[in-house]
Design an enzyme around this catalytic site. Structure first.
Site, PDB file in Angstrom:
ATOM      1  N   HIS A 122       0.873  -1.182   0.000  1.00  0.00           N
ATOM      2  CA  HIS A 122       0.000   0.000   0.000  1.00  0.00           C
ATOM      3  C   HIS A 122       0.912   1.234   0.000  1.00  0.00           C
ATOM      4  CE1 HIS A 122      -2.708   2.980   1.876  1.00  0.00           C
ATOM      5  NE2 HIS A 122      -3.710   2.213   1.488  1.00  0.00           N
ATOM      6  N   ASP A 202       3.265  -4.066   8.159  1.00  0.00           N
ATOM      7  CA  ASP A 202       2.017  -3.347   7.972  1.00  0.00           C
ATOM      8  C   ASP A 202       0.890  -4.347   8.229  1.00  0.00           C
ATOM      9  OD1 ASP A 202      -0.314  -2.279   7.005  1.00  0.00           O
ATOM     10  OD2 ASP A 202       0.552  -1.519   5.143  1.00  0.00           O
ATOM     11  N   GLN A 205      -4.365  -4.867   7.327  1.00  0.00           N
ATOM     12  CA  GLN A 205      -5.410  -5.781   6.845  1.00  0.00           C
ATOM     13  C   GLN A 205      -5.470  -7.088   7.627  1.00  0.00           C
ATOM     14  OE1 GLN A 205      -7.763  -5.039   4.853  1.00  0.00           O
ATOM     15  NE2 GLN A 205      -7.005  -3.164   3.900  1.00  0.00           N
ATOM     16  N   LYS A 228     -10.092  -0.532  11.054  1.00  0.00           N
ATOM     17  CA  LYS A 228     -10.246  -1.772  10.289  1.00  0.00           C
ATOM     18  C   LYS A 228     -10.509  -2.963  11.200  1.00  0.00           C
ATOM     19  CE  LYS A 228      -7.152  -0.241   6.580  1.00  0.00           C
ATOM     20  NZ  LYS A 228      -7.983   0.244   5.499  1.00  0.00           N
ATOM     21  N   CYS A 366      -4.761   2.415  -3.522  1.00  0.00           N
ATOM     22  CA  CYS A 366      -3.462   2.925  -3.039  1.00  0.00           C
ATOM     23  C   CYS A 366      -2.346   1.923  -3.324  1.00  0.00           C
ATOM     24  CB  CYS A 366      -3.509   3.269  -1.554  1.00  0.00           C
ATOM     25  SG  CYS A 366      -4.634   4.609  -1.194  1.00  0.00           S
TER      26      CYS A 366
HETATM   27  N1  C6P Z   1      -6.301   0.554   3.006  1.00  0.00           N
HETATM   28  C1  C6P Z   1      -8.192   0.113   1.563  1.00  0.00           C
HETATM   29  O1  C6P Z   1      -9.316   0.350   1.138  1.00  0.00           O
HETATM   30  P1  C6P Z   1      -4.870   4.032   7.169  1.00  0.00           P
HETATM   31  O2  C6P Z   1      -5.466   4.807   6.035  1.00  0.00           O
HETATM   32  O3  C6P Z   1      -3.650   4.706   7.751  1.00  0.00           O
HETATM   33  O4  C6P Z   1      -5.862   3.599   8.195  1.00  0.00           O
HETATM   34  O5  C6P Z   1      -4.374   2.638   6.506  1.00  0.00           O
HETATM   35  C2  C6P Z   1      -3.498   2.663   5.426  1.00  0.00           C
HETATM   36  C3  C6P Z   1      -3.257   1.286   4.915  1.00  0.00           C
HETATM   37  C4  C6P Z   1      -1.995   0.730   5.062  1.00  0.00           C
HETATM   38  N2  C6P Z   1      -1.741  -0.518   4.663  1.00  0.00           N
HETATM   39  C5  C6P Z   1      -2.671  -1.309   4.106  1.00  0.00           C
HETATM   40  C6  C6P Z   1      -2.322  -2.700   3.705  1.00  0.00           C
HETATM   41  C7  C6P Z   1      -3.965  -0.791   3.918  1.00  0.00           C
HETATM   42  O6  C6P Z   1      -4.881  -1.568   3.365  1.00  0.00           O
HETATM   43  C8  C6P Z   1      -4.256   0.522   4.318  1.00  0.00           C
HETATM   44  C9  C6P Z   1      -5.607   1.119   4.067  1.00  0.00           C
HETATM   45  C10 C6P Z   1      -7.641   0.997   2.669  1.00  0.00           C
HETATM   46  O7  C6P Z   1      -7.512  -0.817   1.137  1.00  0.00           O
HETATM   47  C11 C6P Z   1      -7.722   2.434   2.297  1.00  0.00           C
HETATM   48  S1  C6P Z   1      -6.732   2.815   0.881  1.00  0.00           S
END
Ligand code: C6P
Length: 410
Positions: A122, A202, A205, A228, A366
């Site tokens: 991401h 990370d 997910q 999440k 992203c």
């Molecule tokens: N993915 C998706 O729809 P934040 O925005 O900081 O809470 O998370 C960012 C992020 C980082 N790593 C991974 C693997 C992610 O999936 C995400 C967020 C969302 O897939 C929004 S783009």
């Protein structure tokens, strides 16, 4: 085993119609819905305890501080951290990774060093490392993904060549938000450690979708977002090994994180306060603790089985549709399925599906470099969680059949 039908009753938002149809919420990888207990924790805090933390000696402030620190302890327990001081509250995964990239990157990276990440990251686990590499003169390298649809996961053979002693840090996702790939994080940490590299996971997910044990994985840093995992938006966590955190300079400075200040300078408190300058997000941290409680009542191993079974069923049913291109692993996958149709933009798919009450996500998620590598600009993604049911996959399939017919996909 949890009664999954009862789980739905815990989520008020699910009980509504969208465009005259029952809501089918399949956008859980973007954000999960909130159970009543989490909403109640927020309301309770603002109705009874609202106060600033760590500063006041009055009853409300002490209650707020106890509950805020209690949430930290609860989250440490949730991921089996050795010490609550290893839990830093942040705004989410993105901020957590940025803290490591800036604080650790600035202190440790120099020209000639390598930062290793992967082609499936991401942007939040990619752009901060690009920035850290630029600022330090280090080189950023990527572990390739295998297969025309990235079905082969990370190229672990290439990792042998890439993981040299020049690699100072290896950052990778636990679960790909676009592909649904589950990476072997424990193995990746072991191999990184063998060359002396520190590891950053990370876990955006994975955190809400199964058990996660930082001591068993043996990572150095791990980042996740509350929203999440049934928690509120605006709160997340950076886990870091205490020994590493205490040696890091803070990225942000101000009130609450200093021991002494004079006109010449300041000294820092130890972790976690060192990394939490200013008034923290007290209410959302407490509600994140409530989200941990909620997920544990369901048994996280059962959650993993439930979400994976839904994704496997969806993958199987979708693969029978004409023209569909399914991305990611063909075998074990996390609770999401990403797909595309020739000459139909994902935004059109999502708009049509919305007419049927479905919430999907369409776009590059992203993951722009990965999309380019796969020859795509976007995919449509259905992502599952604890309150989704098999019947909702039938709604998805019926909606996609309508789209296929409308666009004449063959
Ligand atoms: N993915 C998706 O729809 P934040 O925005 O900081 O809470 O998370 C960012 C992020 C980082 N790593 C991974 C693997 C992610 O999936 C995400 C967020 C969302 O897939 C929004 S783009």
């Amino acid at each position: 085993m949890p009664n999954w039908q009862n789980v739905r009753a815990d989520f008020p938002v699910l009980h509504q119609q969208v465009n005259g149809k029952p809501l089918v919420y399949l956008d859980n990888a973007a954000t999960a819905q909130k159970p009543r207990s989490v909403i109640a924790a927020l309301v309770h805090y603002y109705e009874h305890d609202n106060s600033n933390v760590h500063r006041g000696l009055h009853a409300l402030s002490m209650r707020a501080t106890n509950n805020y620190e209690g949430a930290r302890t609860r989250i440490a327990q949730f991921i089996n951290a050795a010490d609550p001081a290893e839990i830093i509250f942040t705004r989410g995964t993105t901020e957590s990774i940025n803290i490591v990239a800036r604080s650790w990157g600035q202190a440790h990276l120099k020209p000639g060093d390598v930062v290793l990440t992967t082609e499936m990251e991401h942007h939040s686990n990619l752009v901060p490392w690009q920035q850290a590499a630029k600022a330090s003169g280090a080189t950023l390298k990527y572990v390739p993904v295998l297969g025309a649809n990235a079905e082969g996961g990370l190229d672990l053979a290439a990792l042998d060549q890439l993981l040299t002693p020049a690699v100072k840090l290896f950052a990778f996702t636990h679960i790909s938000n676009t592909l649904g790939t589950i990476n072997p994080v424990k193995e990746l940490c072991r191999r990184a450690r063998a060359v002396g590299a520190i590891t950053v996971i990370d876990a955006a997910q994975s955190i809400g979708h199964g058990p996660l044990d930082v001591r068993d994985i043996d990572c150095d840093f791990l980042a996740f977002s509350g929203h999440k995992m049934c928690g509120p938006t605006g709160i997340g966590v950076l886990y870091g090994r205490r020994a590493l955190l205490d040696k890091l300079a803070p990225d942000e400075t101000g009130g609450g994180m200093v021991v002494t200040v004079d006109y010449a300078g300041a000294t820092w408190k130890p972790a976690p306060e060192r990394f939490e300058a200013g008034t923290p997000n007290v209410a959302d941290a407490i509600a994140l603790g409530a989200a941990c409680d909620y997920l544990d009542t369901l048994d996280r191993a059962e959650i993993a089985k439930h979400d994976i079974a839904l994704a496997q069923l969806a993958y199987q049913k979708l693969s029978a549709l004409p023209g569909i291109r399914l991305l990611g692993p063909t075998g074990e996958r996390s609770g999401l399925v990403s797909f595309s149709f020739p000459d139909v933009h994902a935004h059109d798919v999502v708009t049509f599906a919305d007419e049927d009450g479905l919430a999907l996500r369409g776009g590059h998620h992203c993951n722009q470099p990965l999309m380019r590598k796969l020859g795509l600009t976007s995919t449509t993604r259905a992502s599952f969680y604890i309150y989704n049911r098999d019947e909702e996959i039938d709604v998805l399939v019926a909606s996609l059949q309508r789209i296929i017919k409308f666009f004449g996909v063959t």
